[in-house]
Design an enzyme around this catalytic site. Structure first.
Site: not given
Ligand code: NAP
Length: 498
Positions: A189, A264, A298, A395
């Protein structure tokens, strides 16, 4: 070379890689109720295209398709799986320009960075194509003479992979590469902001001969898709990259069916510049660690801790370097920083800067929305930041570099570790003993010493504390997708003595 968005989308369309439906069982499928969602170009506000907006029913079917295919895919020989992955890698590389154009169109990162992500993302597929052939078991010296003990490694089964928008390709390949290499099947997804790169990569997987049903992609309602994956007993593992808040929900949601889970999550990376640092190396490294992808990674330096003896010199040189970052549409040649992903991201940056300046920080550079409008933000440097400010605690995920002054090495280590996050950290020093001392004291999963760009498919990536569970990439990354099966062969006495 610069390109107009219209020409870019035409180029992708002509290559056959502009996919707008989900992929289930090898078939491109609309949402069952016909719902779609628009994908917006964050640099222009234009709609790139619309894609299927799926939910529970489609996810249930994608899980069934992955489940039904698991039996045959896991029985392919390692060499057969390896060849499919290698072909997929080759196709990604031969279509690197179309993939990069799609990424810039839907995510906004400069084309040069997008090309870098294609190479990095495809690299996971190449690496795990090779690792597929090296999943060795073990023979254990038996404790009784008539027994033989060994360990088999077997794929965990169906994997649900949920990925974010900031690396639309690499966060998928980092999961799908090892999963497919060891015989798992997957339901991916991607983020609703960046589904197009994921769907294009999935199309290339079919062209590479990866059998239908091995890789499925559902795009749509995040919580419906997430809940369906969590509740299914057919899904044996969840692998997630994204925010810590959503990661915690998935961790809790996995408890009911006791799934394996890899997370992650977010970071709060300290970048520590010691008095004895080489100034040019520190400026170059901090710039790369902070401003890549407009600060939306991240592992981006979230707090730049600068020792008092070098603070003024560093602040001046760093601000000068930041001033040279050209902001604009990532399809234009020479652009170093694209837009932020959406309005909410800009509002978060504004909130953090307001909080910092109200508590005594000063704006050295930037600190405003960019004159280009949309979600462009000026590359910003803040001085006199302290560890009470939001910009140090959380962050920022934007182009804001907060400089914090510190006195001693002990202070720097204390400030660096004073957070629940523990993903990446950077240190700049010319002292080898200090680099070891500080590296060992940092509670982080990745440490860059005199280097701001450290991610690679051959090294383990993952966090301490609330930055996650498990590791991705490298020889360690494949363990996340394997079960260990201990086998005891008993009653061997007769065979042994004859
Ligand atoms: P996010 O809001 O957590 O979204 C990540 C994924 O989860 C998206 O596909 C999102 O879908 C989905 N999602 C949201 N709510 C969900 C739920 N209730 N159940 C299942 N899936 C759900 O994060 P983001 O804003 O896209 O990404 C930024 C974050 O990712 C930052 O905190 C960054 O540090 C972290 N990150 C970490 C790494 C690592 O390797 N540690 C790498 C990259 C990013 P939708 O987008 O369709 O809503």
């Amino acid at each position: 070379m610069s390109m107009e968005p219209g020409a870019a989308i035409n180029r992708v369309r002509e290559s056959g890689l502009l996919k707008t439906q989900g992929l289930i069982g090898g078939k491109w499928i609309d949402a069952y109720d016909g719902k779609t969602i628009e994908v917006q170009n964050p640099a222009t506000g234009d709609i790139v295209t619309s894609v299927a907006y799926m939910g529970k029913k489609e996810t249930t079917d994608a899980i069934s398709s992955a489940y039904n295919t698991f039996n045959s895919w896991s029985k392919h020989t390692a060499s057969e799986r390896s060849k499919c992955l290698r072909k997929w890698y080759d196709l990604m590389i031969s279509h690197k320009e179309e993939l990069a154009l799609l990424m810039t169109l839907e995510q906004g990162k400069p084309l040069k960075e997008a090309l870098g992500e294609v190479a990095y993302g495809a690299g996971f597929i190449e690496f795990f194509a090779e690792e597929a052939k090296r999943i060795y078991g073990d023979i254990i010296p038996a404790t009784l003479a008539d027994r033989r003990l060994f360990v088999l490694k077997q794929p965990v089964g169906v994997v649900g992979a949920i990925t974010p928008w900031n690396f639309p390709l690499a966060m998928i390949t980092r999961k799908v590469g090892p999963a497919l290499a060891c015989g798992c099947t997957v339901v991916v997804k991607p983020s609703e902001y960046t589904p197009l790169t994921a769907l294009a990569a999935a199309e290339l997987s079919l062209q590479a001969g990866i059998p239908p049903g091995v890789l499925n992609v559902v795009v749509g309602n995040a919580s419906d898709i997430g809940d369906t994956l969590l509740q299914s007993t057919k899904v044996r593992k969840i692998t997630f990259t994204g925010s810590t808040a959503v990661g915690k929900k998935l961790l809790a949601g996995s408890a009911n069916t006791v799934k394996r889970i890899s997370l992650e999550l977010g970071g709060n990376a300290p970048c520590i510049v010691f008095d004895d640092a080489d100034l040019d190396v520190a400026v170059k490294g901090a710039l790369a660690a902070k401003f890549r992808n407009s600060g939306q990674t991240c592992v981006c330096a979230n707090r730049i801790l600068v020792q008092e003896g070098i603070y003024e010199k560093f602040a001046n040189a760093f601000a000068k370097a930041v001033q040279n970052l050209h902001v604009g549409n990532g399809l234009v040649e020479g652009i170093a920083q694209g837009p932020l992903i959406n309005e909410a991201a800009v509002e978060k940056v504004e909130k953090f800067i307001k909080d910092a300046t109200s508590k005594g920080a000063n704006v050295i550079l930037g600190g405003r929305r960019h004159s280009l409008g949309m979600t462009f933000y000026e590359p910003t440097v803040l001085g006199n930041v302290n560890d009470e400010m939001l910009v140090s605690r959380e962050e920022v995920f934007g182009p804001v570099a907060p400089l914090l002054r510190f006195k001693t090495e002990e202070d720097a280590i204390h400030i660096a570790n004073d957070t629940n996050a523990g993903l990446a950290a950077y240190i700049f020093t010319t002292s080898i003993p200090r680099s070891w001392r500080v590296t060992e004291a940092l509670e982080y999963g990745l440490v860059g010493v005199n280097e701001g760009l450290i991610s690679t498919e051959v090294a383990p990536f993952g966090g301490f504390k609330q930055s996650g569970l498990g590791r991705e990439g490298s020889k360690y990354g494949i363990d996340e997708y394997l079960e260990l099966k201990y086998v005891c062969l008993g009653n061997m006495k007769e065979a042994y003595t004859k």
